[in-house]
Design an enzyme around this catalytic site. Sequence first.
Site, short mmCIF file in Angstrom:
data_model
loop_
_atom_site.label_atom_id
_atom_site.label_comp_id
_atom_site.label_asym_id
_atom_site.label_seq_id
_atom_site.Cartn_x
_atom_site.Cartn_y
_atom_site.Cartn_z
N ARG A 83 0.86 -1.19 0.00
CA ARG A 83 0.00 0.00 0.00
C ARG A 83 0.89 1.24 0.00
NH1 ARG A 83 -2.18 3.00 4.88
NH2 ARG A 83 -3.81 4.33 4.03
N HIS A 127 -2.86 10.84 1.01
CA HIS A 127 -2.29 10.63 2.34
C HIS A 127 -1.68 11.97 2.78
CE1 HIS A 127 -0.75 7.28 5.17
NE2 HIS A 127 -0.44 8.42 5.76
N GLU A 172 -7.21 8.29 6.56
CA GLU A 172 -7.47 8.94 7.84
C GLU A 172 -8.01 10.36 7.75
OE1 GLU A 172 -3.98 8.59 10.30
OE2 GLU A 172 -4.17 6.43 10.46
N ASN A 300 -7.06 1.59 10.29
CA ASN A 300 -5.76 1.81 10.92
C ASN A 300 -5.96 1.81 12.42
OD1 ASN A 300 -4.87 2.18 8.32
ND2 ASN A 300 -4.34 4.36 8.57
N TYR A 302 -3.91 1.86 16.17
CA TYR A 302 -2.68 2.01 16.95
C TYR A 302 -2.90 1.86 18.45
CZ TYR A 302 -0.30 3.38 12.71
OH TYR A 302 0.25 3.35 11.46
N GLU A 366 -3.13 -0.25 8.42
CA GLU A 366 -1.96 0.17 9.19
C GLU A 366 -2.08 -0.36 10.61
OE1 GLU A 366 -0.96 4.36 9.38
OE2 GLU A 366 -1.47 4.63 7.27
C1 GBH Z 1 -0.99 7.10 10.92
O1 GBH Z 1 -1.68 8.04 11.68
C2 GBH Z 1 -0.63 7.68 9.59
O2 GBH Z 1 -1.51 7.23 8.57
C3 GBH Z 1 0.79 7.43 9.18
O3 GBH Z 1 1.13 8.26 8.12
C4 GBH Z 1 1.69 7.62 10.37
O4 GBH Z 1 3.05 7.59 10.04
C5 GBH Z 1 1.36 6.54 11.36
O5 GBH Z 1 0.01 6.55 11.68
C6 GBH Z 1 2.16 6.63 12.66
O6 GBH Z 1 1.86 7.81 13.33
O7 GBH Z 1 -2.37 9.87 21.87
O8 GBH Z 1 -2.68 7.68 22.71
O9 GBH Z 1 -4.59 8.93 22.04
C7 GBH Z 1 -1.87 7.71 13.03
C8 GBH Z 1 -2.99 8.48 13.68
C9 GBH Z 1 -3.75 9.59 15.60
C10 GBH Z 1 -2.92 7.40 15.83
C11 GBH Z 1 -3.49 9.87 17.05
C12 GBH Z 1 -2.68 7.62 17.31
C13 GBH Z 1 -3.17 9.09 19.20
C14 GBH Z 1 -3.06 7.98 20.21
N1 GBH Z 1 -2.83 8.62 15.08
N2 GBH Z 1 -3.54 8.66 17.83
S1 GBH Z 1 -3.17 8.66 21.82
#
Ligand code: GBH
Length: 458
Positions: A83, A127, A172, A300, A302, A366
Amino acid sequence: TDDRTGTGLALFPPGFRWGVATAAYQIEGAAAEDGRTPSIWDTFARTPGRVHLGQTGDIACDHYHRYADDVALMRDLGIDTYRFSVSWPRIRPDGTGPVNPLGLDFYDRLTDTLLAAGIAPMVTLYHWDLPQCLEDRGGWTVRETAHHFAEYAGAVYDRLGDRVRTWTTLNEPWCSAFLGYATGDQAPGRTEPDAAFRAAHHLLLGHGLAARALRAAGAREISITVNLTPVSPRDPQDRHDVAAAGLVDGLHNRIFLDPILNGRYPADMLEHMARFTTLEHIADGDEELIGAPIDLLGVNYYAPTLVAAKVGTPSSDRFPGTEGVEHLDPGLPVTAMGWPVEADGLRRLLVRLARDYPATPLMITENGAAYHDSAEDGRVADAERVDYLRTHLLAAHRAIGEGADLRGYLAWSLMDNFEWAYGYEKRFGLVRVDYDTQRRIPKDSALWYSGVIGRNGI
Ligand code: GBH
């Protein structure tokens, strides 16, 4: 739960897609080559104080020149899906005028190289790198930008549509709208709540218009990628905490999921938005267009989110209208980003999607983590990242057992890259990049992941 076979392996369904993801501005470099003009990220990175150490994507991983080596590396790891995103200002340097064939040539070469290596290309059209000239005309806060996006999408499809099966409109939109126009943490760095809600709508509209154009041109697999987080209240018995969690879930997840998958904004979000905007920017027919069927939802994931109702005087809000919400530290281990690690959050999220938005094929587009890894004698022993990936993949496997229609998993990211406002300090790669020499070193996590792909399981 019994998610393992007699061999002790958690096997994924046959045909499960395994891959990695990147984004144009984070890896390509070649910022002024072959007719590319600045995007909002070039401008943002050049604005003092915005990006760690004033770093930019001017060179990044120099992928624009090294793409063939990077594809060979992916092939050696057994990756089957890649991707990547297309840089809008390479394709339409002045935003609205003629298409730049040199910009398209790069993605043409990349696509052919991927196919020759047996890797399926998956294109993300946006993006975060809006042409600066379009931001100068209002960016995502104005409706015209959505139309320009659809025209650009059509131009990329015209060139690559015969070879690329899977098309993702946006990456996103939450980040583009809220971090770009409300908190100002990302480009274009504006801090206007009303602008954020208009941007969110025009991003969704851009998705709808682009999807319609792609569909009409013959695209077979159309998707959008959203960043989602499961939101929990501190005390599930406290109705104020539960309401706080509902609001944050709305602002983060449902404000995008409902229009895309149900063709309408949730009623509570319409009410919330009306505190900041007139809603006049939402025209008749928009929601229907945004809700046209897609073939795949990119997710995505995290980190999870924990909130409570604020006790005492409401203070400054993290996102528009959340002055009554407190974001809590869940007390979990954290990555180098400070983000809490909870693999089960991914399981809960996928199961919830399967329940609330049934019959939607899902793909994790992601998932990954930044850690402070280092290279010693040509090896990067990133045991924490292996652990992050392993536990999240097992959580995804469990979600499949609980009914989630998950079609694939893409790790973020192929290699260390420009981590937006954090610059090059935060490393998310499975492959280490030495920014002095541009040497690539597959980390232990890359070798581990390669084994997972080979066995289709853990
Ligand atoms: C992605 O965004 C992007 O698509 C990518 O480009 C980027 O490199 C990658 O992630 C890594 O950052 O503060 O604990 O509440 C991630 C979007 C938004 C995910 C904020 C984590 C905060 C977690 N992020 N979120 S917290």
